[in-house]
Design a protein around this motif. Sequence first.
Motif, mmCIF file in Angstrom:
data_model
loop_
_atom_site.group_PDB
_atom_site.id
_atom_site.type_symbol
_atom_site.label_atom_id
_atom_site.label_comp_id
_atom_site.label_asym_id
_atom_site.label_seq_id
_atom_site.Cartn_x
_atom_site.Cartn_y
_atom_site.Cartn_z
ATOM 1 N N ASN A 33 -2.913 94.188 20.221
ATOM 2 C CA ASN A 33 -2.677 94.168 18.773
ATOM 3 C C ASN A 33 -2.714 92.765 18.158
ATOM 4 O O ASN A 33 -2.260 92.573 17.033
ATOM 5 C CB ASN A 33 -1.338 94.843 18.434
ATOM 6 N N HIS A 34 -3.290 91.820 18.879
ATOM 7 C CA HIS A 34 -3.423 90.451 18.381
ATOM 8 C C HIS A 34 -4.552 90.359 17.370
ATOM 9 O O HIS A 34 -4.474 89.646 16.376
ATOM 10 C CB HIS A 34 -3.693 89.530 19.578
ATOM 11 N N GLY A 35 -5.622 91.099 17.626
ATOM 12 C CA GLY A 35 -6.791 91.055 16.771
ATOM 13 C C GLY A 35 -7.662 89.848 17.063
ATOM 14 O O GLY A 35 -7.486 89.134 18.053
ATOM 15 N N ILE A 36 -8.617 89.605 16.185
ATOM 16 C CA ILE A 36 -9.536 88.469 16.308
ATOM 17 C C ILE A 36 -9.005 87.347 15.432
ATOM 18 O O ILE A 36 -8.889 87.495 14.211
ATOM 19 C CB ILE A 36 -10.956 88.882 15.895
ATOM 20 N N GLY A 86 -17.053 95.528 22.668
ATOM 21 C CA GLY A 86 -15.815 96.282 22.492
ATOM 22 C C GLY A 86 -14.556 95.446 22.613
ATOM 23 O O GLY A 86 -13.510 95.956 23.019
ATOM 24 N N VAL A 87 -14.627 94.158 22.256
ATOM 25 C CA VAL A 87 -13.459 93.261 22.366
ATOM 26 C C VAL A 87 -12.617 93.375 21.101
ATOM 27 O O VAL A 87 -13.106 93.146 19.992
ATOM 28 C CB VAL A 87 -13.900 91.810 22.595
ATOM 29 N N ASP A 88 -11.333 93.710 21.282
ATOM 30 C CA ASP A 88 -10.409 93.864 20.155
ATOM 31 C C ASP A 88 -9.558 92.628 19.911
ATOM 32 O O ASP A 88 -9.206 92.337 18.755
ATOM 33 C CB ASP A 88 -9.461 95.040 20.408
ATOM 34 N N HIS A 250 -11.819 96.311 13.615
ATOM 35 C CA HIS A 250 -11.726 97.571 14.347
ATOM 36 C C HIS A 250 -13.088 98.236 14.359
ATOM 37 O O HIS A 250 -13.858 98.108 13.399
ATOM 38 C CB HIS A 250 -10.700 98.509 13.689
ATOM 39 N N PRO A 251 -13.396 98.989 15.427
ATOM 40 C CA PRO A 251 -14.661 99.729 15.424
ATOM 41 C C PRO A 251 -14.666 100.798 14.346
ATOM 42 O O PRO A 251 -13.634 101.398 14.027
ATOM 43 C CB PRO A 251 -14.719 100.337 16.828
ATOM 44 N N ILE A 252 -15.839 101.022 13.771
ATOM 45 C CA ILE A 252 -16.000 101.965 12.671
ATOM 46 C C ILE A 252 -16.721 103.207 13.175
ATOM 47 O O ILE A 252 -17.757 103.115 13.848
ATOM 48 C CB ILE A 252 -16.804 101.315 11.526
#
Length: 319
Positions: A33-36, A86-88, A250-252
């Motif tokens: 849940n860190h994000g980019i 797929g890196v979140d 996030h992926p769409i």
Amino acid sequence: MKQRTLCRAVEMTGVGLHSGERVVMTLFPAPDNHGIVFRRSDLTAEPIALHPDLINDTRLSSTVVTDAGVRVGTIEHIMSALAACGVDNVLIELNAPEVPIMDGSSLPFVFLLREAGIVEQQCCKRFIRIVKPVEVRLPDKWVRFVPYNGFRLKLTIAFDHPVFNLAAPTFEIDFAKQDYVEEIARARTFGFMQEVEMMRTHNLGLGGNLGNAIVIDDAGVLNPDGLRYADEFVRHKILDAIGDLYIVGHPIIGAFEGYKSGHAVNNALLRAVLADPSCYEWVVFDGGGDVPPDAFSGVECMGGASRCVRACHQLPNTL
């Protein structure tokens, strides 16, 4: 499906396409849940959690500009690679105001991510699912999302130059059926010789050359080796769009379509979606469920790590 980050830190050195500055970029693993997040190591500024509202300069690239004036430029190519792999969660540290351009494509960044290794984390990946059409129109261009059980992009370009008439102006890729590394990652950014002087008066394109961009003059392509694909121009526009759309973090789940799309209108589409909660919903797939097959599994399902490495090694002086 689980969130993903890197196994270890990795680093690359290059030059900024527009700033012309030498830059060292380091990618670090990050927690769930860190994000980019971007961090300018040459400044004392706080790390920047990426969000579409921070894209405040779209002149020839997608550039973060914070309220404090901190800039992180030309992020679309690495964002495209992060989306494909797929890196979140990742921390991207730079010692200059721009991501290095490398060879003008996203392939060096795919190679860098595969070198780092990608690992699944504990928390579920969060998807944005488009539930009704959303469109942004400008006088000569448009982009839209429509509901679709996967991730598909279709773009059409239109340039008043004969070199663009040598191949079809439209290209489409479905992440569940086609190979990002094979079809998109090698496509390079491009520009016109007659625009160089104008660009440089605005401090843009200072690091551009035939090694990191396709350059077009009145007669055609100046690069000695020509194009990597007959329709490389439209494929690069799709590469850009994938990166621009992943700025949402996030992926769409949906289909993107566009005519003469660019960074500004791509970002406007993201903002339009987020501004209307009836356009989308958040979804997770904690037990597999009805997640679109292979659409969001990363490049392993679109050619595998070994193919990524081989493809990068075929590009001399890329890294």
